[in-house]
Design an enzyme around this catalytic site. Structure first.
Site, PDB file in Angstrom:
ATOM      1  CE  LYS A  13      -1.937  -1.074   4.078  1.00 18.73           C
ATOM      2  NZ  LYS A  13      -1.555  -2.226   4.366  1.00 18.73           N
ATOM      3  NE  ARG A  88      -4.431  -1.275  10.355  1.00 19.20           N
ATOM      4  CZ  ARG A  88      -3.379  -0.628   9.433  1.00 19.20           C
ATOM      5  NH1 ARG A  88      -3.437   0.345   8.802  1.00 19.20           N
ATOM      6  NH2 ARG A  88      -2.182  -1.529   9.501  1.00 19.20           N
ATOM      7  NE  ARG A 127       7.756  -3.511   6.018  1.00 18.16           N
ATOM      8  CZ  ARG A 127       6.366  -3.366   6.055  1.00 18.16           C
ATOM      9  NH1 ARG A 127       5.685  -2.791   5.183  1.00 18.16           N
ATOM     10  NH2 ARG A 127       5.471  -3.990   7.002  1.00 18.16           N
ATOM     11  NE  ARG A 133       6.522  -1.057   9.932  1.00 18.48           N
ATOM     12  CZ  ARG A 133       5.287  -1.146   9.157  1.00 18.48           C
ATOM     13  NH1 ARG A 133       5.334  -0.585   8.265  1.00 18.48           N
ATOM     14  NH2 ARG A 133       4.212  -1.625   9.815  1.00 18.48           N
ATOM     15  NE  ARG A 144       2.091  -5.228  10.942  1.00 23.17           N
ATOM     16  CZ  ARG A 144       3.501  -5.068  10.472  1.00 23.17           C
ATOM     17  NH1 ARG A 144       4.162  -6.023  10.979  1.00 23.17           N
ATOM     18  NH2 ARG A 144       3.543  -4.673   9.270  1.00 23.17           N
TER      19      ARG A 144
END
Ligand code: ADP
Length: 187
Positions: A13, A88, A127, A133, A144
């Site tokens: 996204k 969301r 990532r 992160r 998640r």
């Protein structure tokens, strides 16, 4: 024009939203980035949000609804925006729908980036090494994905009823996915 990018964590996204917003000259509103900046700056919102984010849970609507309200009220978003990472939940969707409706607007397109779960996990794991992160760790990634299925995926049906949902395969080359989104949106 208001465009919502919808998809599981790791579906691209952010990447596609950046390309799309740049091409259309629209602001991109990314709740995840705003929250990460708030955590970094240790604002009251950031201090509250951090525990939820690190665990891969949604930051409660009591905190997020005000944030969304503020972002949509900014003059640069008066006539359009690319929404990345919100709504969301059903309550967030209600707020967005209501705010736009009062301006005589609505979500013009909902782009659903479709990526198989194995690929999502592969991307988030990759990532983690690069961006560091704190929620790209196995337990939070799993949460998640579950939270996406439970709280956010139902929004697809909500918007599909209005005929604005386009499902785009989110696997493959970034430029080709961007081209497909361009084709679907018509600009
Ligand atoms: P991803 O979709 O890859 O998980 P995001 O950057 O969109 O990444 O979100 C990271 C975290 O920020 C979420 O797990 C959640 O804790 C929080 N967050 C972001 N947007 C929202 C939102 N609209 N409502 C609640 N929590 C949010």
């Amino acid at each position: 024009m208001f465009i919502l990018l919808l998809g599981a964590p790791g579906s691209g996204k952010g990447t596609q939203g950046r390309i799309l917003a740049e091409r259309l000259g629209l602001p991109k509103i990314t709740t995840g980035d705003i929250l990460r900046a708030a955590v970094k700056a240790a604002t009251p919102l950031g201090r509250e949000a951090q525990q939820y984010m690190d665990g891969g849970k949604l930051v409660p609507d009591t905190l997020i609804l005000r944030l969304i309200d503020q972002e949509l009220a900014k003059p640069e978003a008066a006539h359009g925006a690319v929404l990345d990472g919100f709504p969301r939940t059903a309550a967030q969707a209600e707020l967005v729908d209501g705010t736009l409706a009062r301006r005589g607007a609505s979500l013009d397109h909902v782009v659903l980036l479709d990526v198989p779960e194995e690929e999502l996990i592969r991307r988030m794991t990759g990532r983690a090494g690069q961006e560091g992160r704190s929620d790209d760790v196995p337990a939070a990634m799993k949460t998640r994905l579950q939270v996406y299925q439970r709280d956010t995926a139902p929004l697809v049906a909500h918007y599909a009823e209005r005929g604005v949902v386009h499902r785009v395969p989110g696997t493959g080359v970034v430029d080709e996915i961007a081209a497909e989104i361009k084709r679907i949106i018509g600009r």
